[in-house]
Design an enzyme around this catalytic site. Structure first.
Site, PDB file in Angstrom:
ATOM      1  N   GLY A  18       4.363   0.990  10.709  1.00  0.00           N
ATOM      2  CA  GLY A  18       4.254  -0.209   9.888  1.00  0.00           C
ATOM      3  C   GLY A  18       3.160  -1.179  10.262  1.00  0.00           C
ATOM      4  N   ARG A  71      -0.741   4.274   9.313  1.00  0.00           N
ATOM      5  CA  ARG A  71      -1.882   3.507   8.821  1.00  0.00           C
ATOM      6  C   ARG A  71      -2.744   2.952   9.959  1.00  0.00           C
ATOM      7  NH1 ARG A  71      -1.562   1.057   3.807  1.00  0.00           N
ATOM      8  NH2 ARG A  71       0.698   1.176   3.939  1.00  0.00           N
ATOM      9  N   ARG A  93      -3.854   3.824  -4.314  1.00  0.00           N
ATOM     10  CA  ARG A  93      -3.328   2.560  -3.781  1.00  0.00           C
ATOM     11  C   ARG A  93      -3.600   1.355  -4.679  1.00  0.00           C
ATOM     12  NH1 ARG A  93      -4.626   0.382   0.405  1.00  0.00           N
ATOM     13  NH2 ARG A  93      -2.572  -0.336   1.023  1.00  0.00           N
ATOM     14  N   CYS A 141      -7.741   8.495 -17.774  1.00  0.00           N
ATOM     15  CA  CYS A 141      -7.285   7.849 -19.010  1.00  0.00           C
ATOM     16  C   CYS A 141      -6.094   6.935 -18.757  1.00  0.00           C
ATOM     17  CB  CYS A 141      -6.911   8.912 -20.022  1.00  0.00           C
ATOM     18  SG  CYS A 141      -8.147  10.183 -20.103  1.00  0.00           S
TER      19      CYS A 141
HETATM   20  N1  PLP Z   1       7.956   6.014   9.878  1.00  0.00           N
HETATM   21  C1  PLP Z   1       8.622   6.056   8.717  1.00  0.00           C
HETATM   22  C2  PLP Z   1      10.056   6.430   8.746  1.00  0.00           C
HETATM   23  C3  PLP Z   1       7.979   5.757   7.512  1.00  0.00           C
HETATM   24  O1  PLP Z   1       8.655   5.800   6.361  1.00  0.00           O
HETATM   25  C4  PLP Z   1       6.601   5.406   7.539  1.00  0.00           C
HETATM   26  C5  PLP Z   1       5.894   5.039   6.302  1.00  0.00           C
HETATM   27  O2  PLP Z   1       6.387   4.922   5.242  1.00  0.00           O
HETATM   28  C6  PLP Z   1       5.942   5.393   8.767  1.00  0.00           C
HETATM   29  C7  PLP Z   1       6.643   5.697   9.918  1.00  0.00           C
HETATM   30  C8  PLP Z   1       4.480   5.066   8.871  1.00  0.00           C
HETATM   31  O3  PLP Z   1       4.205   3.791   8.432  1.00  0.00           O
HETATM   32  P1  PLP Z   1       2.757   3.152   8.649  1.00  0.00           P
HETATM   33  O4  PLP Z   1       1.768   4.104   8.059  1.00  0.00           O
HETATM   34  O5  PLP Z   1       2.827   1.868   7.930  1.00  0.00           O
HETATM   35  O6  PLP Z   1       2.565   2.988  10.114  1.00  0.00           O
END
Ligand code: PLP
Length: 418
Positions: free
Chosen positions: A239, A276, A312, A344
């Site tokens: 996250g 991410r 996105r 489209c």
């Molecule tokens: N772990 C779980 C259970 C997730 O659902 C996600 C993303 O949806 C992640 C990790 C990775 O999240 P991020 O790419 O925001 O670090």
């Protein structure tokens, strides 16, 4: 922050001009920087060194085998959410004991193969799933590790589509039910409830929501301890936010400063699942300008990448910086344009009302920060072939996915006479 920089007015990925890549491999093209990818993994690793967490890179962010292999070789584990991601994890050479598996909808087949492979842990999202894993583990006469995914009901202050830790979301189990399950754990003879898992959302730019969630989980762990229940793992999910626009996300060090003391207090082994943070700024999407178009009210730059390549903006109204691959100054008088794809759908855009330097047909643009949830969310909509992917390491370039062919588009179709 990343290795995409202008040198002599040309955009480079590490030691290679991206325009040469566009010419050699065609566009749309995903370009990744190895140094940025591994650099971000290492930043997190060193920020959390005092507790030596198991970092399980989240495969969904970018599941290209070469990306996975590079991270696994650097010591990463993998966080998976499907049988397909397990297949990729194994193909990338990830030891099973570094794989954790979340998802609200694991099928019997996916559970079976994960047990056979001996993954580290299932992150369990419901009582029904718990019963099912217990039943299947029983067939194999095995005891498998599970972590209960807790839904801590905290507000992560991010887009509602990537908020996952509120009770209105489908993810995880609330504290009361989790408590009940743990107290009744003797009912699950083939499960070892070895940990707790949280993942409260994605693109979270502040530590506060994590602090709130970890504090709630810590007091739950304490409550369990008092009842004689010991755990081995706390998985704090992924996250961590990155810079797309003007966000000011905490660095790995700042994040660690805030949550390390809380994590240490638990006395548990820590697992993290960043996606991410590791790969987001390690990739760009290169696209070519096809046409310039003006209506009485707007100017459009039509490019050859579309929402099928990078969804996105269409999905989350997400911002991506857009840079010309040959530097052109953008004075105050720069015109505002919409950068749109050929698909489209009116949602097929990369920027709206954006001040961009005046580009011409044939110029190349780089859609920045496209490494995470870019190619992995790509589709064949409008029967468009998915893009090629390359990775740059210093002055070396490696093609890591060929552009799809027209035959690829119809390979699995069966034409019948009706
Ligand atoms: N772990 C779980 C259970 C997730 O659902 C996600 C993303 O949806 C992640 C990790 C990775 O999240 P991020 O790419 O925001 O670090």
């Amino acid at each position: 922050m990343h290795e995409f920089k202008y040198k002599n007015n040309r955009l480079y990925c590490e030691g290679v001009s991206v325009e040469t890549l566009a010419k050699k491999f065609g566009t749309p093209l995903y370009v990744y920087s190895y140094a940025t990818l591994i650099g971000h993994y290492n930043k997190l690793k060193s920020a959390f060194k005092p507790i030596e967490p198991l970092i399980c890179y989240s495969v969904k962010a970018n599941s290209n085998l070469s990306i996975l292999k590079a991270l696994v070789s650097a010591g990463s584990g993998l966080d998976i959410v499907s049988g397909g991601e397990l297949f990729r994890a194994i193909k990338a050479g990830c030891p099973a004991k570094r794989i954790v598996y979340a998802s609200v909808g694991k099928t019997d087949g996916e559970i079976r193969v994960s047990i056979k492979r001996g993954i580290l842990s299932f992150n369990v999202e419901s009582i029904a799933e718990l019963e099912n894993i217990n039943r299947i583990a029983g067939i194999f006469n095995k005891v498998v590790n599970i972590s209960i995914r807790i839904n801590p009901d905290v507000e992560p202050k991010t887009h509602k589509f990537i908020t996952t830790g509120k009770l209105t979301n489908k993810f995880g189990i609330d504290f009361d039910n989790a408590h009940e399950i743990i107290i009744q754990r003797h009912k699950f003879a083939n499960l070892n409830i070895s940990g707790l898992h949280i993942h409260i959302g994605s693109q979270i730019t502040e530590a506060d929501p994590y602090v709130a969630a970890i504090l709630k989980v810590t007091s739950f762990i304490q409550k369990l301890k008092e009842r004689g229940v010991g755990l081995e793992y706390l998985n704090i999910g992924g996250g961590l936010g990155i810079v797309y626009d003007k966000e000011n996300p905490q660095t790995a060090e700042k994040f660690a400063q805030k949550i390390l003391p809380l994590l240490k207090k638990t006395g548990l082994k820590i697992i993290m699942e960043p996606g991410r943070f590791i790969v987001g700024n390690a990739g760009i999407l290169l696209t070519k300008v096809l046409y310039l178009k003006s209506t009485p009210v707007k100017k459009f730059v039509v490019v050859d990448a579309g929402m099928n390549d990078l969804v996105r903006p269409a999905l989350y109204d997400a911002y991506h910086q857009i840079l010309p691959t040959s530097y052109i100054p953008c004075p105050e008088s720069c015109e505002k344009v919409d950068v749109v794809g050929p698909i489209c759908e009116s949602a097929d855009y990369f920027a709206k009302g954006r001040k961009l330097p005046s580009v011409l047909a044939g110029d190349y643009l780089a859609v920045m920060s496209a490494g995470a949830y870019g190619f992995s969310m790509a589709s064949n909509y409008n029967s468009r072939r998915r893009a090629a992917e390359v990775i740059v390491k210093g002055n070396k370039v490696f093609l890591i996915r060929k552009r799809e062919s027209f035959m690829d588009l119809i390979r699995d179709e069966i034409v019948v006479e009706l």
